[in-house]
Design an enzyme around this catalytic site. Structure first.
Site, PDB file in Angstrom:
ATOM      1  N   GLY A 289       0.783  -1.227   0.000  1.00 15.21           N
ATOM      2  CA  GLY A 289       0.000   0.000   0.000  1.00 15.21           C
ATOM      3  C   GLY A 289       0.813   1.274   0.000  1.00 15.21           C
ATOM      4  N   GLU A 331       4.941  -5.625   1.452  1.00 13.92           N
ATOM      5  CA  GLU A 331       4.479  -6.145   0.164  1.00 13.92           C
ATOM      6  C   GLU A 331       4.165  -5.028  -0.828  1.00 13.92           C
ATOM      7  OE1 GLU A 331       2.209  -9.995   2.134  1.00 13.92           O
ATOM      8  OE2 GLU A 331       1.020  -8.212   1.648  1.00 13.92           O
ATOM      9  N   PRO A 332       5.164  -4.248  -1.223  1.00 15.60           N
ATOM     10  CA  PRO A 332       4.883  -3.165  -2.166  1.00 15.60           C
ATOM     11  C   PRO A 332       4.610  -3.686  -3.577  1.00 15.60           C
ATOM     12  CG  PRO A 332       7.240  -3.346  -1.792  1.00 15.60           C
ATOM     13  CD  PRO A 332       6.599  -4.337  -0.879  1.00 15.60           C
ATOM     14  N   GLY A 333       3.589  -3.170  -4.200  1.00 14.83           N
ATOM     15  CA  GLY A 333       3.333  -3.469  -5.612  1.00 14.83           C
ATOM     16  C   GLY A 333       3.509  -2.194  -6.400  1.00 14.83           C
ATOM     17  N   ARG A 375      -8.366   2.744 -14.088  1.00 17.00           N
ATOM     18  CA  ARG A 375      -8.286   3.317 -12.739  1.00 17.00           C
ATOM     19  C   ARG A 375      -9.003   4.648 -12.604  1.00 17.00           C
ATOM     20  NH1 ARG A 375      -4.253   4.841 -10.600  1.00 17.00           N
ATOM     21  NH2 ARG A 375      -4.905   4.408  -8.467  1.00 17.00           N
ATOM     22  N   TYR A 379     -11.602   4.333  -9.816  1.00 19.28           N
ATOM     23  CA  TYR A 379     -11.189   4.922  -8.536  1.00 19.28           C
ATOM     24  C   TYR A 379     -11.119   6.440  -8.565  1.00 19.28           C
ATOM     25  CZ  TYR A 379      -9.170   0.190  -8.053  1.00 19.28           C
ATOM     26  OH  TYR A 379      -8.947  -1.156  -8.022  1.00 19.28           O
ATOM     27  N   CYS A 406     -17.198   3.007 -26.108  1.00 22.11           N
ATOM     28  CA  CYS A 406     -18.572   3.503 -26.138  1.00 22.11           C
ATOM     29  C   CYS A 406     -19.102   3.598 -24.719  1.00 22.11           C
ATOM     30  CB  CYS A 406     -19.429   2.594 -26.998  1.00 22.11           C
ATOM     31  SG  CYS A 406     -19.052   2.839 -28.718  1.00 22.11           S
ATOM     32  N   GLU A 407     -18.642   4.608 -24.018  1.00 25.86           N
ATOM     33  CA  GLU A 407     -18.937   4.739 -22.596  1.00 25.86           C
ATOM     34  C   GLU A 407     -18.464   6.132 -22.191  1.00 25.86           C
ATOM     35  OE1 GLU A 407     -19.773   2.711 -19.652  1.00 25.86           O
ATOM     36  OE2 GLU A 407     -19.283   4.645 -18.727  1.00 25.86           O
ATOM     37  N   TYR A 436      -1.558  -1.732 -11.890  1.00 27.56           N
ATOM     38  CA  TYR A 436      -3.021  -1.848 -11.998  1.00 27.56           C
ATOM     39  C   TYR A 436      -3.588  -1.233 -13.277  1.00 27.56           C
ATOM     40  CZ  TYR A 436      -2.092  -2.969  -7.169  1.00 27.56           C
ATOM     41  OH  TYR A 436      -1.569  -3.532  -6.042  1.00 27.56           O
TER      42      TYR A 436
HETATM   43  C1  LIG Z   1      -2.831  -5.331  -3.205  1.00 30.45           C
HETATM   44  C2  LIG Z   1      -1.996  -5.902  -2.125  1.00 30.45           C
HETATM   45  C3  LIG Z   1      -0.679  -5.494  -1.987  1.00 30.45           C
HETATM   46  C4  LIG Z   1      -0.032  -4.448  -2.873  1.00 30.45           C
HETATM   47  O1  LIG Z   1      -0.628  -3.200  -2.729  1.00 30.45           O
HETATM   48  P1  LIG Z   1       0.092  -1.910  -3.375  1.00 30.45           P
HETATM   49  O2  LIG Z   1      -0.867  -0.808  -3.092  1.00 30.45           O
HETATM   50  O3  LIG Z   1       0.248  -2.174  -4.822  1.00 30.45           O
HETATM   51  O4  LIG Z   1       1.400  -1.759  -2.692  1.00 30.45           O
HETATM   52  C5  LIG Z   1       0.082  -6.082  -1.006  1.00 30.45           C
HETATM   53  N1  LIG Z   1      -0.433  -7.035  -0.183  1.00 30.45           N
HETATM   54  C6  LIG Z   1      -1.711  -7.447  -0.293  1.00 30.45           C
HETATM   55  C7  LIG Z   1      -2.201  -8.493   0.619  1.00 30.45           C
HETATM   56  C8  LIG Z   1      -2.538  -6.905  -1.258  1.00 30.45           C
HETATM   57  O5  LIG Z   1      -3.798  -7.323  -1.349  1.00 30.45           O
END
Ligand SMILES: *Cc1c(COP(=O)(O)O)cnc(C)c1O
Length: 478
Positions: A289, A331-333, A375, A379, A406-407, A436
């Site tokens: 997150g 857990e960075p994405g 997104r 969001y 078409c939206e 994402y």
């Molecule tokens: C989505 C998610 C993440 C990654 O979130 P980011 O906002 O991309 O960092 C990490 N852990 C869990 C369990 C998630 O569901």
């Protein structure tokens, strides 16, 4: 906000929407654009590649990922959290076989949340013991695949799943170690996902006792403690950590502070009830997150500052509770894959719409849209867009970048300023589309998904090719 019958997200932008007029429309704010982005003779370059050349080679739209940007952000996380922590990249933000290989080379761990993500990671050669499997409704097959592969952790999310996993462990135990491909008779390592009652987003967080959502075991309701009891009672399962994930696009560590506090209190009571678990529960996983800058108005803290805060929080909470400080996992994405990718579109039509009070909004239509970036529609996300194929000294015009679907909610950048001399055929680039966007891409209106290329050191190569008409016909049974 004036609501549209189709829902508030189709509504007009609020009157107080603060979109500032950039001083220089050609500027590329380094906080927003990939580390390898620049301009040469006015034309945007990505890791030394002229965007016009990339458009020639790959067609538009395309996504370009700055490989060095991705790798350097992996290194930033590894350096910031150090050897006392595990950094898991969250695959759901974006995954391809190349990303899997880069992650392995950079020494990160990997979180997957479906059999599809797991199989891709395994096929691309990722070490299974560095994979964690998440998900609120893992199937029997997904669990068996993960156990068989020997993943490092399964993050359990329901009582049903604990039962299913205990059954898998029993079946393996009675069949003997010959049933495992890796020959190990080790217990199945699991973490438990705890719903700690914190929901965090950017600068705000809400802390409640109960949380109304599908994920995890409620802390306040006692489900988390009961989940721990059932795992401890299953001879084939080994509880190795407590996990929580509190939100997305977080800039402020105070939500993590509350969640870490609650996880540590849980850990303390778990160890009091099950002293034997003090040896096995080695990890406190704070989830992902961590936020990024989509526009110049976003000011996420640097990774090392966030790492220092999180590490200090966990140490302090454990000392206060009289516990040995466990390993931290994060857990960075988005924070790893988001900033290094841009989407390049070609402009197809330009239309000026006259609003109340003589105000004009220019609708700039590009050759992609909500199928490659949902997104904004989903969001209300903000993005930064610039004219990429040339620079311009023309005055800024209040614009909205929209797609070809078409939206009417098919908006890529809701409110922006683009130069008045913008023309059909110009290329525009949208920043920070690595997370994402492709991962959530669809074939709405039967558009093919765009290619995703890697750029590095003046060269480019395909990571994912553009979908073809044949690809789109593949599922037809005729
Ligand atoms: C989505 C998610 C993440 C990654 O979130 P980011 O906002 O991309 O960092 C990490 N852990 C869990 C369990 C998630 O569901």
């Amino acid at each position: 906000m004036r609501a549209h019958p189709a829902g508030p997200r189709h509504g007009e932008i609020p009157a107080d929407h603060t979109s500032f007029v950039p001083a220089d429309l050609n500027e590329l704010d380094p906080a927003v654009w990939p580390r390898g982005a620049g301009r040469s003779g006015g034309v945007m370059t990505l890791a030394g590649n002229d965007v016009r050349d990339l458009a020639m080679t790959y067609g538009t739209p395309f996504l370009a990922m700055d490989e060095q940007d991705f790798r350097s952000r992996c290194q930033d996380f590894a350096d910031a959290f150090g050897s006392a922590a595990d950094v898991h990249y969250a695959a759901k933000a974006f995954l391809s076989s190349h990303i899997v290989k880069w992650l392995a080379q950079e020494g990160l761990s990997l979180d997957v949340c479906s059999g599809g993500e797991l199989r891709l990671a395994l096929r691309a050669g990722f070490p299974p013991e560095q994979i964690a499997l998440h998900g609120s409704n893992k199937s029997q097959v997904e669990l068996e695949t993960a156990v068989e592969a020997g993943v490092g952790a399964i993050v359990v999310d329901s009582f049903d799943e604990i039962g299913r996993l205990a059954g898998i462990a029993d079946a393996r135990g009675s069949a003997g170690s010959a049933s495992t491909s890796n020959g190990s008779s080790r217990r199945i390592p699991v973490m438990i996902r705890v719903t700690v009652g914190v929901e965090a987003h950017t600068h705000e967080f809400i802390a409640t006792a109960h949380e109304d959502q599908k994920f995890g075991f409620s802390l306040a309701g006692g489900d988390a403690a009961e989940g721990v009891r059932r795992i401890a009672a299953a001879p084939g399962l080994e509880l190795i950590g407590l996990h929580s994930h509190i939100g997305s696009q977080i800039f402020d560590p105070s939500g993590f502070e509350v969640s870490a506090h609650r996880l540590v209190l849980l850990l303390k009571s778990v160890i009091a009830d099950h002293p034997e678990l003090a040896q096995t529960i080695t990890t406190l996983d704070l989830g992902g997150g961590l936020g990024i800058a989509y526009t110049s108005a976003d000011t996420p803290p640097p990774v090392d500052a966030m790492a220092k805060s999180l590490t200090a929080i966990v140490e302090r909470e454990c000392q206060a509770a009289g516990l040995v400080v466990p390993r931290i996992a994060v857990e960075p994405g988005r924070a790893i894959v988001g900033p290094g990718t841009v989407t390049v579109y070609e402009i197809g039509t330009i239309k000026d719409v006259h609003l109340d009070g003589g105000v004009v909004r220019r609708y700039v239509s590009v050759d992609g849209g909500m199928s490659d970036n949902i997104r904004t529609a989903l969001y209300d996300a903000d993005y930064t867009v610039v004219l990429a194929s040339r620079s311009s000294a023309a005055l800024p015009v209040r614009s909205r970048v929209v797609g070809k679907h078409c939206e009417s909610g098919d908006i890529v950048v809701r409110d922006c300023y683009l130069p008045a001399d913008l023309a059909v055929g110009d290329l525009v680039a949208v920043a920070a589309t690595g997370a994402y966007c492709y991962a959530m891409a669809s074939n709405y209106n039967r558009l093919p998904r765009p290619p995703l290329i890697a750029v590095t050191g003046g060269t480019s190569r395909l990571l994912l090719r553009r979908e073809t008409d044949d690809d789109l016909m593949l599922l037809e049974t005729w």
